[in-house]
Motif scaffolding. Structure first.
Motif, short mmCIF file in Angstrom:
data_model
loop_
_atom_site.label_atom_id
_atom_site.label_comp_id
_atom_site.label_asym_id
_atom_site.label_seq_id
_atom_site.Cartn_x
_atom_site.Cartn_y
_atom_site.Cartn_z
N GLU A 181 30.75 -7.74 -73.40
CA GLU A 181 30.92 -7.71 -74.86
C GLU A 181 32.39 -7.84 -75.27
N GLY A 182 33.29 -7.73 -74.30
CA GLY A 182 34.71 -7.78 -74.61
C GLY A 182 35.26 -6.45 -75.10
N GLY A 183 34.53 -5.35 -74.84
CA GLY A 183 34.95 -4.05 -75.34
C GLY A 183 35.44 -3.10 -74.27
N LEU A 184 35.64 -3.61 -73.07
CA LEU A 184 36.12 -2.74 -71.99
C LEU A 184 37.55 -2.32 -72.28
N PRO A 185 37.85 -1.02 -72.19
CA PRO A 185 39.22 -0.60 -72.49
C PRO A 185 40.20 -1.18 -71.48
N VAL A 186 41.31 -1.65 -72.01
CA VAL A 186 42.36 -2.18 -71.15
C VAL A 186 43.38 -1.08 -70.90
#
Length: 152
Positions: free
Chosen positions: A74-79
């Motif tokens: 989803e592109g929501g993984l914390p960086v």
């Protein structure tokens, strides 16, 4: 050695010890003496607890990885947005700031597993592993509840 390699190595040792304990327990029970039977039964219980704990740990790891893969898709993984010292250690003030933001997000959306996943990562970054595990367990429960509602 990676943590995954260490986990599999220690799991193998645990299972080997469990097999040895059960074998010794059988021999103790076969003596027919009351004390031998009691100790032999205990030799069954201790490996059972160890295997149960190993199973729970594997289930937790798989569920956490599943959530991470879904969040990444989803592109929501914390960086990694933490500042580090010149030696590479995480700056405590930076970790506390990220943690405060993640905690506010989780409090604002108590039913969102994604917020609790990110909170778990923030807890881990801040060095609070027990709370990180609890937050991840909560994220897993929220996701499983969502799955069951969607299926039913």
């Amino acid at each position: 050695m990676t943590s995954r390699t260490g986990f599999f190595l220690l799991s193998g040792v645990l299972l080997l010890v469990a097999v040895i304990c059960v074998g010794e327990g059988v021999q103790l029970i076969a003596t027919g003496k009351l004390l031998g039977i009691g100790i032999g039964l205990c030799a069954f219980v201790i490996p059972a607890i160890g295997v149960w704990f190993l199973r729970q740990t594997i289930r937790f790891g798989r569920a956490s990885e599943r959530l991470a893969r879904e969040l990444e898709a989803e592109g929501g993984l914390p960086v990694d947005e933490l500042k580090r010292t010149s030696g590479g250690r995480i700056d405590r003030a930076s970790a506390d700031a990220v943690f405060a933001r993640r905690r506010t997000e989780a409090e604002a959306a108590p039913g969102d597993w994604r917020a609790f996943f990110r909170l778990a990562v923030a807890y881990a970054d801040a060095g609070d592993v027990p709370r990180a595990r609890k937050a991840m367990q909560h994220a897993i429960k929220l996701r499983e509840a969502f799955d069951s509602v969607a299926a039913g």
